[in-house]
Enzyme design. Structure first.
Site, mmCIF file in Angstrom:
data_model
loop_
_atom_site.group_PDB
_atom_site.id
_atom_site.type_symbol
_atom_site.label_atom_id
_atom_site.label_comp_id
_atom_site.label_asym_id
_atom_site.label_seq_id
_atom_site.Cartn_x
_atom_site.Cartn_y
_atom_site.Cartn_z
ATOM 1 N N ALA A 282 0.863 -1.177 0.000
ATOM 2 C CA ALA A 282 0.000 0.000 0.000
ATOM 3 C C ALA A 282 0.902 1.230 0.000
ATOM 4 C CB ALA A 282 -0.888 -0.014 1.241
ATOM 5 N N GLY B 164 0.631 -5.052 1.059
ATOM 6 C CA GLY B 164 -0.568 -5.217 0.218
ATOM 7 C C GLY B 164 -0.279 -5.984 -1.063
ATOM 8 N N GLU C 33 -0.397 -9.516 -0.114
ATOM 9 C CA GLU C 33 -1.807 -9.852 0.175
ATOM 10 C C GLU C 33 -2.611 -10.021 -1.119
ATOM 11 O OE1 GLU C 33 -1.932 -6.430 2.944
ATOM 12 O OE2 GLU C 33 -2.944 -7.815 4.301
ATOM 13 N N GLU D 75 4.604 -4.766 7.311
ATOM 14 C CA GLU D 75 3.837 -3.714 7.987
ATOM 15 C C GLU D 75 4.309 -3.438 9.409
ATOM 16 O OE1 GLU D 75 2.549 -6.141 6.123
ATOM 17 O OE2 GLU D 75 0.965 -5.339 4.829
HETATM 18 N N1 COA Z 1 4.535 3.169 -0.705
HETATM 19 C C1 COA Z 1 4.932 4.320 -1.236
HETATM 20 N N2 COA Z 1 6.075 4.466 -1.939
HETATM 21 C C2 COA Z 1 6.846 3.367 -2.085
HETATM 22 C C3 COA Z 1 6.495 2.130 -1.537
HETATM 23 C C4 COA Z 1 5.291 2.046 -0.820
HETATM 24 N N3 COA Z 1 4.848 0.896 -0.289
HETATM 25 N N4 COA Z 1 7.480 1.242 -1.840
HETATM 26 C C5 COA Z 1 8.393 1.907 -2.551
HETATM 27 N N5 COA Z 1 8.024 3.206 -2.702
HETATM 28 C C6 COA Z 1 8.717 4.266 -3.412
HETATM 29 C C7 COA Z 1 9.917 4.794 -2.640
HETATM 30 O O1 COA Z 1 9.509 5.752 -1.671
HETATM 31 C C8 COA Z 1 10.724 5.407 -3.766
HETATM 32 O O2 COA Z 1 10.130 6.630 -4.123
HETATM 33 P P1 COA Z 1 11.106 7.932 -4.399
HETATM 34 O O3 COA Z 1 11.981 7.495 -5.534
HETATM 35 O O4 COA Z 1 10.135 9.001 -4.766
HETATM 36 O O5 COA Z 1 11.861 8.150 -3.134
HETATM 37 C C9 COA Z 1 10.482 4.455 -4.922
HETATM 38 O O6 COA Z 1 9.277 3.748 -4.624
HETATM 39 C C10 COA Z 1 11.589 3.421 -5.090
HETATM 40 O O7 COA Z 1 11.750 2.750 -3.848
HETATM 41 P P2 COA Z 1 13.179 2.605 -3.114
HETATM 42 O O8 COA Z 1 12.921 2.394 -1.661
HETATM 43 O O9 COA Z 1 14.073 3.736 -3.498
HETATM 44 O O10 COA Z 1 13.710 1.269 -3.799
HETATM 45 P P3 COA Z 1 14.732 0.203 -3.169
HETATM 46 O O11 COA Z 1 15.080 -0.724 -4.277
HETATM 47 O O12 COA Z 1 15.829 0.899 -2.448
HETATM 48 O O13 COA Z 1 13.885 -0.597 -2.072
HETATM 49 C C11 COA Z 1 11.926 -1.766 -1.259
HETATM 50 C C12 COA Z 1 12.803 -1.399 -2.484
HETATM 51 C C13 COA Z 1 10.696 -2.494 -1.779
HETATM 52 C C14 COA Z 1 12.730 -2.695 -0.334
HETATM 53 C C15 COA Z 1 11.543 -0.481 -0.483
HETATM 54 O O14 COA Z 1 11.002 0.437 -1.424
HETATM 55 C C16 COA Z 1 10.512 -0.720 0.583
HETATM 56 O O15 COA Z 1 10.830 -1.207 1.650
HETATM 57 N N6 COA Z 1 9.243 -0.328 0.307
HETATM 58 C C17 COA Z 1 8.184 -0.386 1.287
HETATM 59 C C18 COA Z 1 7.650 -1.808 1.424
HETATM 60 C C19 COA Z 1 6.569 -1.837 2.483
HETATM 61 O O16 COA Z 1 6.790 -1.574 3.644
HETATM 62 N N7 COA Z 1 5.359 -2.199 2.045
HETATM 63 C C20 COA Z 1 4.235 -2.342 2.932
HETATM 64 C C21 COA Z 1 3.491 -1.077 3.006
HETATM 65 S S1 COA Z 1 2.126 -1.218 4.146
#
Ligand code: COA
Length: 260
Positions: free
Chosen positions: A66, A111, A114, A134
């Site tokens: 999400a 999400g 999920e 989460e």
């Molecule tokens: N919601 C909003 N934005 C997200 C996102 C999410 N769930 N997951 C990734 N993004 C965005 C990042 O903020 C970043 O945006 P920016 O370039 O404007 O800063 C872009 O997507 C790329 O992500 P980034 O974190 O730079 O890539 P990465 O390869 O370093 O890491 C992940 C990848 C998936 C490990 C990391 O993005 C992450 O942990 N995301 C969140 C996962 C999460 O907690 N999901 C559950 C949400 S309830």
């Protein structure tokens, strides 16, 4: 839906629903959840669609969860409503009446995991990472993850994934039965296409009955599940496809199922 991050295209009875918000790793905001809900409703209602494939655009992510920026602004009532909206979508996917294949082409987190859990089958590329992170945000899965993960893999392992928030790689997901198959990233499209084509050629009513009997049966006691099974067994004997399938076997030819 050309101006939205949700793309939809049907080729040879297989409807491809693709989430294309690559700059945010296909993270889902509430508007996208609404559009996905409409897309799946359309796929359910369109008779020419026999199978749905759900995937994320780009090489890196299926769905990274999400949209955390949007989540941050929610109060308790808004969060509960967002959870209900996501749950309604995952319920629609689970009970679509047509097989839904998740082509998990990278991060399937929160999400995203999920959504994959709600699909009928999950095929992962070897670079996929799946998890429920989460807890690291101080929250919990809200689109059915606490319920579906523990129904698919052993409860203790579901607890560990949800409590630590640590993702697992595709091979571990395969070991646990969280995904059906793992293939090289360059083979994901062809593998999913072959599976989707196979299911698209199968008998739609029997597939619907099998999915419902397995899904609902898993949440009931054995006798209720057996009642469901025998009711569906009777139903399929009223279909032209049952005549076609049995005739084709006896005539030593391939069946041509029409969905009637
Ligand atoms: N919601 C909003 N934005 C997200 C996102 C999410 N769930 N997951 C990734 N993004 C965005 C990042 O903020 C970043 O945006 P920016 O370039 O404007 O800063 C872009 O997507 C790329 O992500 P980034 O974190 O730079 O890539 P990465 O390869 O370093 O890491 C992940 C990848 C998936 C490990 C990391 O993005 C992450 O942990 N995301 C969140 C996962 C999460 O907690 N999901 C559950 C949400 S309830």
């Amino acid at each position: 839906m050309s101006n939205t991050p949700i793309r939809m295209e049907t080729v040879n009875q297989v409807c491809h629903i693709t989430i294309d918000r690559q700059d945010k790793l296909n993270a889902l905001n509430r508007a996208m959840i609404g559009e996905l809900d409409q897309a799946f409703e359309q796929a359910a209602n369109e008779a020419s669609v026999r199978v749905v494939v759900l995937t994320g655009a780009g090489p890196k992510a299926f769905i990274a969860g999400a949209d955390i920026a949007e989540l941050q602004g929610l109060d308790a009532a808004g969060a509960a409503a967002a959870s209900r909206q996501g749950q309604a979508l995952t319920l629609r996917i689970q009970h679509l009446g047509k097989p839904v294949i998740a082509a998990v082409n990278g991060f399937a987190l929160g999400g995203g995991c999920e959504m994959a859990l709600a699909c009928t089958l999950r095929i992962a590329s070897s670079n996929a990472m799946l998890g429920l992170p989460e807890i690291k945000l101080g929250v919990l899965p809200g689109y059915g993850g606490t319920q579906r993960l523990s129904r698919l893999i052993p409860r203790g392992l579901a607890m560990e994934m949800a409590l630590t928030g640590d993702p697992i790689d595709a091979e571990r997901a395969l070991q646990l039965g969280l995904v059906n198959r793992v293939v090289a990233p360059e083979e994901l499209g062809a593998t999913v296409k072959a599976l989707a084509d196979k299911l698209a050629a199968s008998a739609p009513t029997a597939m619907r009955c099998i999915m419902d009997a397995i899904n609902r049966g898993a949440d009931s006691d054995l006798e209720a599940g057996l009642d469901l099974e025998s009711g569906y067994f009777g139903e399929v004997f009223g279909t032209e496809d049952m005549r076609e399938g049995t005739s084709a076997f006896l005539e030593k030819r391939a069946p041509r199922f029409t969905g009637r």
